[in-house]
Design a protein around this motif. Structure first.
Motif, PDB file in Angstrom:
ATOM      1  N   GLY A  26     -20.612 -27.364  -8.626  1.00  0.00           N
ATOM      2  CA  GLY A  26     -19.867 -26.207  -9.118  1.00  0.00           C
ATOM      3  C   GLY A  26     -18.468 -26.097  -8.531  1.00  0.00           C
ATOM      4  N   GLU A  27     -18.281 -26.644  -7.334  1.00  0.00           N
ATOM      5  CA  GLU A  27     -16.968 -26.585  -6.667  1.00  0.00           C
ATOM      6  C   GLU A  27     -16.074 -27.768  -7.043  1.00  0.00           C
ATOM      7  N   ARG A  28     -16.678 -28.818  -7.585  1.00  0.00           N
ATOM      8  CA  ARG A  28     -16.010 -30.112  -7.678  1.00  0.00           C
ATOM      9  C   ARG A  28     -14.649 -30.069  -8.375  1.00  0.00           C
ATOM     10  N   GLU A  29     -14.546 -29.372  -9.510  1.00  0.00           N
ATOM     11  CA  GLU A  29     -13.297 -29.393 -10.281  1.00  0.00           C
ATOM     12  C   GLU A  29     -12.129 -28.812  -9.481  1.00  0.00           C
ATOM     13  N   VAL A  30     -12.335 -27.624  -8.926  1.00  0.00           N
ATOM     14  CA  VAL A  30     -11.264 -26.993  -8.132  1.00  0.00           C
ATOM     15  C   VAL A  30     -11.026 -27.796  -6.855  1.00  0.00           C
ATOM     16  N   TRP A  31     -12.101 -28.278  -6.238  1.00  0.00           N
ATOM     17  CA  TRP A  31     -11.973 -29.063  -5.008  1.00  0.00           C
ATOM     18  C   TRP A  31     -11.101 -30.288  -5.241  1.00  0.00           C
ATOM     19  N   LEU A  43      -3.569 -22.604  -3.339  1.00  0.00           N
ATOM     20  CA  LEU A  43      -4.100 -21.398  -2.694  1.00  0.00           C
ATOM     21  C   LEU A  43      -4.610 -20.413  -3.734  1.00  0.00           C
ATOM     22  N   GLN A  44      -3.858 -20.230  -4.802  1.00  0.00           N
ATOM     23  CA  GLN A  44      -4.264 -19.265  -5.822  1.00  0.00           C
ATOM     24  C   GLN A  44      -5.528 -19.726  -6.544  1.00  0.00           C
ATOM     25  N   SER A  45      -5.673 -21.035  -6.744  1.00  0.00           N
ATOM     26  CA  SER A  45      -6.910 -21.560  -7.342  1.00  0.00           C
ATOM     27  C   SER A  45      -8.117 -21.259  -6.452  1.00  0.00           C
ATOM     28  N   LEU A  46      -7.931 -21.428  -5.138  1.00  0.00           N
ATOM     29  CA  LEU A  46      -9.028 -21.151  -4.201  1.00  0.00           C
ATOM     30  C   LEU A  46      -9.347 -19.660  -4.147  1.00  0.00           C
ATOM     31  N   LEU A  47      -8.316 -18.822  -4.157  1.00  0.00           N
ATOM     32  CA  LEU A  47      -8.544 -17.379  -4.131  1.00  0.00           C
ATOM     33  C   LEU A  47      -9.320 -16.925  -5.365  1.00  0.00           C
ATOM     34  N   GLU A  48      -9.013 -17.510  -6.514  1.00  0.00           N
ATOM     35  CA  GLU A  48      -9.750 -17.164  -7.741  1.00  0.00           C
ATOM     36  C   GLU A  48     -11.237 -17.413  -7.562  1.00  0.00           C
ATOM     37  N   CYS A  49     -11.571 -18.540  -6.928  1.00  0.00           N
ATOM     38  CA  CYS A  49     -12.987 -18.884  -6.734  1.00  0.00           C
ATOM     39  C   CYS A  49     -13.641 -18.016  -5.660  1.00  0.00           C
ATOM     40  N   LEU A  50     -12.938 -17.819  -4.553  1.00  0.00           N
ATOM     41  CA  LEU A  50     -13.556 -17.175  -3.384  1.00  0.00           C
ATOM     42  C   LEU A  50     -13.550 -15.650  -3.457  1.00  0.00           C
ATOM     43  N   THR A  51     -12.914 -15.089  -4.484  1.00  0.00           N
ATOM     44  CA  THR A  51     -12.871 -13.620  -4.589  1.00  0.00           C
ATOM     45  C   THR A  51     -13.476 -13.092  -5.890  1.00  0.00           C
ATOM     46  N   CYS A  52     -13.981 -13.981  -6.751  1.00  0.00           N
ATOM     47  CA  CYS A  52     -14.501 -13.482  -8.028  1.00  0.00           C
ATOM     48  C   CYS A  52     -15.677 -12.525  -7.763  1.00  0.00           C
ATOM     49  N   PRO A  53     -15.809 -11.478  -8.584  1.00  0.00           N
ATOM     50  CA  PRO A  53     -16.740 -10.374  -8.278  1.00  0.00           C
ATOM     51  C   PRO A  53     -18.225 -10.722  -8.327  1.00  0.00           C
ATOM     52  N   LEU A  54     -18.572 -11.926  -8.745  1.00  0.00           N
ATOM     53  CA  LEU A  54     -19.985 -12.281  -8.861  1.00  0.00           C
ATOM     54  C   LEU A  54     -20.707 -12.217  -7.515  1.00  0.00           C
ATOM     55  N   PHE A  55     -19.971 -12.524  -6.429  1.00  0.00           N
ATOM     56  CA  PHE A  55     -20.596 -12.583  -5.101  1.00  0.00           C
ATOM     57  C   PHE A  55     -19.736 -11.848  -4.073  1.00  0.00           C
ATOM     58  N   THR A  56     -20.356 -11.495  -2.946  1.00  0.00           N
ATOM     59  CA  THR A  56     -19.613 -10.925  -1.823  1.00  0.00           C
ATOM     60  C   THR A  56     -18.861 -12.052  -1.111  1.00  0.00           C
ATOM     61  N   PRO A  57     -17.870 -11.711  -0.260  1.00  0.00           N
ATOM     62  CA  PRO A  57     -17.172 -12.764   0.489  1.00  0.00           C
ATOM     63  C   PRO A  57     -18.120 -13.646   1.297  1.00  0.00           C
ATOM     64  N   THR A  58     -19.114 -13.037   1.900  1.00  0.00           N
ATOM     65  CA  THR A  58     -20.091 -13.799   2.685  1.00  0.00           C
ATOM     66  C   THR A  58     -20.852 -14.777   1.793  1.00  0.00           C
ATOM     67  N   GLN A  59     -21.275 -14.294   0.625  1.00  0.00           N
ATOM     68  CA  GLN A  59     -22.004 -15.176  -0.313  1.00  0.00           C
ATOM     69  C   GLN A  59     -21.117 -16.315  -0.796  1.00  0.00           C
ATOM     70  N   HIS A  60     -19.828 -16.008  -1.041  1.00  0.00           N
ATOM     71  CA  HIS A  60     -18.898 -17.072  -1.447  1.00  0.00           C
ATOM     72  C   HIS A  60     -18.818 -18.148  -0.365  1.00  0.00           C
ATOM     73  N   LEU A  61     -18.715 -17.723   0.886  1.00  0.00           N
ATOM     74  CA  LEU A  61     -18.620 -18.697   1.972  1.00  0.00           C
ATOM     75  C   LEU A  61     -19.903 -19.518   2.095  1.00  0.00           C
ATOM     76  N   GLU A  62     -21.034 -18.871   1.851  1.00  0.00           N
ATOM     77  CA  GLU A  62     -22.314 -19.584   1.903  1.00  0.00           C
ATOM     78  C   GLU A  62     -22.428 -20.606   0.777  1.00  0.00           C
ATOM     79  N   ARG A  63     -21.977 -20.229  -0.399  1.00  0.00           N
ATOM     80  CA  ARG A  63     -22.162 -21.071  -1.582  1.00  0.00           C
ATOM     81  C   ARG A  63     -21.049 -22.097  -1.756  1.00  0.00           C
ATOM     82  N   GLU A  64     -19.866 -21.770  -1.247  1.00  0.00           N
ATOM     83  CA  GLU A  64     -18.680 -22.606  -1.515  1.00  0.00           C
ATOM     84  C   GLU A  64     -17.977 -23.001  -0.220  1.00  0.00           C
ATOM     85  N   GLN A  65     -18.742 -23.611   0.643  1.00  0.00           N
ATOM     86  CA  GLN A  65     -18.211 -23.999   1.949  1.00  0.00           C
ATOM     87  C   GLN A  65     -17.049 -24.975   1.853  1.00  0.00           C
TER      88      GLN A  65
END
Length: 323
Positions: free
Chosen positions: A30-35, A103-125
């Protein structure tokens, strides 16, 4: 270390406490394209730093030309010395624009409302690691740039000479590379004491402004969570000892300072206010516990590149710690 792990069983002062694997995190499908997009930018970061480190400037040639205005040979020598340097400065500036997009591409992924910041960090290390790598690069670039006054001297000479030669209708090939508009933008960039940090601060602020449907907290909580993650890794030997390289400790320090600065620029009340979700006292203490020569630049970054440190709402003990 693998996934994001809770490192403390109790919640001290309501700050999140996690251990994030900055050394080995790999992208999921799920992270591969932006990564991949961000990785293409980060792959060039080390060469940018090496180029900046090797920057010698044309100070002597410029002085000789200024002191001998009628000596055509010295004028030509100065001009021929400065032009390649300006091309190099353009490369650094162009990289800052690529970094801003990343940076803006990463912010889009790490702040989308589907998950909390903690969940984003867990799922998208892996994306969190790239976010950290951008901040790490940024502080390293700015630390180097502050030690090279030749950059602004060279560029000022270039602009003066271009203007003079334009009046004399001289054909200047370099203007195809660095036209007047580009020179204006580069001039603003290099006039900043910490140009890369300013670029990231602006990019984060613009991200918040442009995404009006996204709650501000999604962005600021992402930043404060990352600051807490770094603080805990630095102050807990049980976890910092797991890193295979001591360089990762400095990496964590730079990342912690970087996210604090971004938070301070984006949050209306800043990072130093009592209501801040960042434990500023704890973060500063962690830095001050390190050898002074290692953290001097980072403490200066907190002092001179934050927005709210000198606000009346900043507790006196925080200000005192940074004096």
């Amino acid at each position: 270390m693998g996934n994001l792990l809770k490192v403390l069983t109790r919640d001290i002062e309501n700050y999140p406490h996690f251990f994030l694997d900055f050394e080995n995190a790999q992208p999921t499908e799920g992270e591969r394209e932006v990564w991949n997009q961000v990785n293409a930018v980060l792959q060039d970061s080390e060469n940018i730093l090496l180029g900046l480190q090797a920057y010698k400037g044309a100070g002597q040639e410029i002085r000789d030309a200024i002191q001998n205005p009628s000596d055509f040979t010295l004028q030509e020598r100065a001009w021929n010395s400065v032009c390649p340097l300006v091309i190099k400065l353009k490369r650094f500036y162009s990289f800052s624009l690529r970094l801003e997009e990343a940076l803006q591409s990463l912010l889009e992924c790490l702040t989308c409302p589907l998950f909390t910041p903690t969940q984003h960090l867990e799922r998208e290390q892996a994306l969190a690691k790239q976010f950290a790598e951008i901040l790490h690069f940024t502080l390293r670039f700015d630390e180097l740039k502050m030690r090279i006054p030749a950059i602004q001297n060279d560029f000022s000479y270039y602009r003066r000479t271009i203007s003079r030669n334009r009046i004399n209708n001289m054909n200047l090939d370099i203007e195809r590379e660095v036209n007047n508009e580009m020179a204006n933008r580069m001039s603003l960039f290099y006039a900043e004491a910490t140009p890369m940090l300013k670029t990231l601060s602006n990019a984060t602020t613009n991200f918040v402004t442009e995404n009006k449907s996204l709650p501000l907290e999604n962005t600021t909580d992402c930043l404060s969570t990352m600051a807490s993650v770094c603080k805990v890794m630095l102050e807990t030997p049980e976890y910092s000892s797991r890193f295979s390289s001591e360089d990762t400790l400095l990496f964590c320090m730079r990342v912690m300072v970087g996210v604090i600065i971004l938070y301070d620029h984006v949050h209306p009340n800043g990072a130093f206010n009592k209501s801040s979700k960042i434990d500023m006292k704890g973060c500063i203490k962690v830095l001050k516990d390190q050898p002074a020569d290692i953290v001097e630049g980072l403490l200066n970054a907190l002092k001179f590149t934050t927005k709210h440190l000198n606000d009346e709402s900043t507790p006196k003990n925080i200000r005192t710690m940074l004096q």
